[in-house]
Design an enzyme around this catalytic site. Structure first.
Site, PDB file in Angstrom:
ATOM      1  N   ASP A  75      49.332  35.495  37.493  1.00 49.51           N
ATOM      2  CA  ASP A  75      49.413  34.589  38.626  1.00 49.51           C
ATOM      3  C   ASP A  75      48.192  33.666  38.660  1.00 49.51           C
ATOM      4  O   ASP A  75      47.074  34.094  38.346  1.00 49.51           O
ATOM      5  CB  ASP A  75      49.500  35.413  39.914  1.00 49.51           C
ATOM      6  CG  ASP A  75      49.703  34.565  41.141  1.00 49.51           C
ATOM      7  OD1 ASP A  75      50.707  33.838  41.200  1.00 49.51           O
ATOM      8  OD2 ASP A  75      48.844  34.624  42.037  1.00 49.51           O
ATOM      9  N   GLU A  94      50.313  31.562  34.432  1.00 49.72           N
ATOM     10  CA  GLU A  94      50.870  30.551  35.337  1.00 49.72           C
ATOM     11  C   GLU A  94      49.850  29.414  35.405  1.00 49.72           C
ATOM     12  O   GLU A  94      48.845  29.500  36.095  1.00 49.72           O
ATOM     13  CB  GLU A  94      51.113  31.122  36.733  1.00 49.72           C
ATOM     14  CG  GLU A  94      51.729  30.091  37.663  1.00 49.72           C
ATOM     15  CD  GLU A  94      51.595  30.441  39.132  1.00 49.72           C
ATOM     16  OE1 GLU A  94      52.338  29.854  39.949  1.00 49.72           O
ATOM     17  OE2 GLU A  94      50.741  31.282  39.480  1.00 49.72           O
TER      18      GLU A  94
END
Length: 509
Positions: free
Chosen positions: A236, A265
């Protein structure tokens, strides 16, 4: 001749090596555990959702709520639908039948909210979802099907109500527990928080103890889950972690499990993020595809942009990078592109560009959903029917990709066209090449296309992959004249099969 044969063997070996690496061109299916499949024993779990949390009915649609000052979250962040790891495991037939190679789970660790991006304890599974034993059971079940499991690692920040943060906040100055976070009375909430969200205080990732806990120690989060059978991590907000720390994490993941996947990400241009990660979530490709399908970008301009990204980032890295058209942070594809023709064109690109296609649960059946939390609705199992045209189209594209090696691990080459988006995915074998020609406009287009492949024989037959037996243009000395209707699409492949015992490809393969 010996030099040519050696070169040919080396080229062939490149594609064989790519095929041997499960990370290249894998089809990824993404699941929010709470929303994917109803629990088989929901009544036994009701105590796990105490007020102000709310347990919703499976047919209810998420709606935006109000801010809860005491908990410092929005009310829709603590609405639950009751899915768990066991119910996800029970629905693997659907995931496998689509042709997925990888199951990717949004965060499953102990946390307060439904999305679990506010971790309380990375080493514990959130009780609504199960226990570490359920992770191992899911990994075993996937491996038995020849599939892989990737988890979401949210290592940039934790939850404000986590015991670790609460203890650090209450500790006196100089206490080593405070070194895990960045405290500053001048900041809102007294600590540095991700994107200003006070419920998400950031970890001080430069601190050695934080690194040891997350990835450095033998029993760290990254390494212990890999030993449990997990095959990789999606990180993330990887851009917030930065180049150096991502590279350290990735190295430890590979040391623990050679061939493990680390995908970041990264809402950035991907070029310089390798080898810090194995792949990125390719938001650059996604933005180009959506703009193309919405008529905001011409086909040739999009082609040049795709080509530059692949050339500068590298094919090996792009093949490991996930290409999603929607996910838990974006509006769903059917909402972003309500026009069917535009949506289908976008999907063709998702499955033909060099990438690992990432399918967000429910998009294969045409689920809609706007901004958060609408895009996170419960899976519409009632739409999983053979007469669902969206599902039928998605299945066709998935099967096409599975059937054609060039689409999985081939190189990318731009074709020359004035008005169309035209490119080739190719290996060392001309019979495996796939030529992709798209008209992303509201007007019919006739265009001349140059195919810069020296092995393509003049006047040789082609196969229409989207419409078997359908019309195909003639390639004369590597030049094709192509006519496509509005949002028309052609996927062509050279037909090298002998006819009457003869083929012009007899010495060119």
């Amino acid at each position: 001749m010996d030099d040519r044969n050696a070169q040919d063997r080396a080229t062939a070996g490149r594609y064989e090596a790519r095929e041997a690496d499960w990370r290249n061109g894998a089809i990824v299916y993404q699941v929010l555990v709470d929303r994917f499949a109803p629990s088989a024993d929901l009544d036994a779990k009701r105590a796990l959702y105490p007020a102000p949390k709310r347990l919703r009915g499976w047919t209810e649609t998420p709606v935006a709520g109000h801010y809860l000052a005491e908990q410092q979250v929005w009310s829709h962040e603590i609405d639950f639908w009751g899915g768990d790891l066991a119910s996800t495991r029970a629905r693997l037939d659907h995931v496998q039948a689509l042709g997925a190679d990888v199951l990717y789970l949004n965060p499953i660790v102990s946390a307060y909210t439904n999305h679990k991006y506010d971790a309380w304890d990375y080493q514990q599974v959130s009780p609504e979802y199960g226990r570490r034993e359920d992770v191992r059971a899911l990994a075993d079940a996937l491996h038995a099907r020849g599939m892989k499991l990737v988890l979401d690692g949210v290592f940039n920040h934790m939850g404000r109500q986590s015991p670790r943060f609460q203890q650090a906040a209450a500790a006196p100055a100089g206490d080593p527990r405070r070194d895990w976070f960045v405290f500053d009375p001048a900041l809102p909430g007294g600590a540095r928080a991700w994107a200003g969200a006070q419920n998400l205080p950031e970890l001080a990732m430069e601190h050695p103890a934080v690194q040891a806990h997350l990835w450095g120690d033998a029993d760290s989060v990254v390494r212990s889950y890999l030993r449990d059978g997990v095959d990789g991590w999606r990180l993330d907000v990887g851009h917030d972690i930065g180049f150096a720390l991502l590279e350290e994490l990735t190295r430890h993941a590979h040391d623990e499990k050679p061939g493990a996947l680390v995908v970041g990400e990264l809402w950035t241009y991907p070029k310089e993020w390798f080898p810090s990660v194995d792949g990125v979530m390719n938001f650059s490709f996604r933005e180009l595809i959506l703009r193309l399908a919405q008529g905001r970008l011409s086909g040739p301009a999009a082609g040049r942009m795709f080509e530059r990204i692949v050339r500068e980032a590298g094919t090996e890295q792009m093949l490991k990078s996930w290409l999603m058209l929607d996910n838990h942070d974006t509006v769903r594809l059917a909402t972003a592109l309500p026009r069917r023709e535009a949506r289908e064109l976008a999907q063709v690109l998702q499955f033909t560009l060099p990438a690992a296609p990432n399918l967000y649960y429910g998009s294969e059946v045409g689920m809609t959903g706007g901004d958060d939390p609408e895009m996170r609705g419960p899976m519409r199992w009632d739409l999983v029917r053979d007469d669902n045209p969206t599902l039928a189209w998605t299945r066709q594209l998935l099967a096409l990709r599975k059937a054609h090696r060039a689409l999985r691990v081939g190189d990318f080459r731009l074709l020359e066209s004035e008005r169309l988006l035209a490119f080739e995915r190719h290996t060392d074998r001309i019979g495996e090449s796939v030529f992709v020609l798209l008209n992303p406009s509201d007007q019919p287009v006739t265009d001349t296309v140059l195919v810069p492949n020296s092995k393509l024989m003049s006047n040789s037959p082609m196969k229409n992959l989207l419409q078997p037996g359908g019309p195909t243009p003639n390639a004369l000395a590597a030049v094709m004249e192509v006519t496509l209707p509005p949002f028309g699409m052609l996927l062509l492949q050279p037909d090298t099969a002998p006819r009457g015992g003869y083929t012009t490809y007899k010495r060119v393969q």
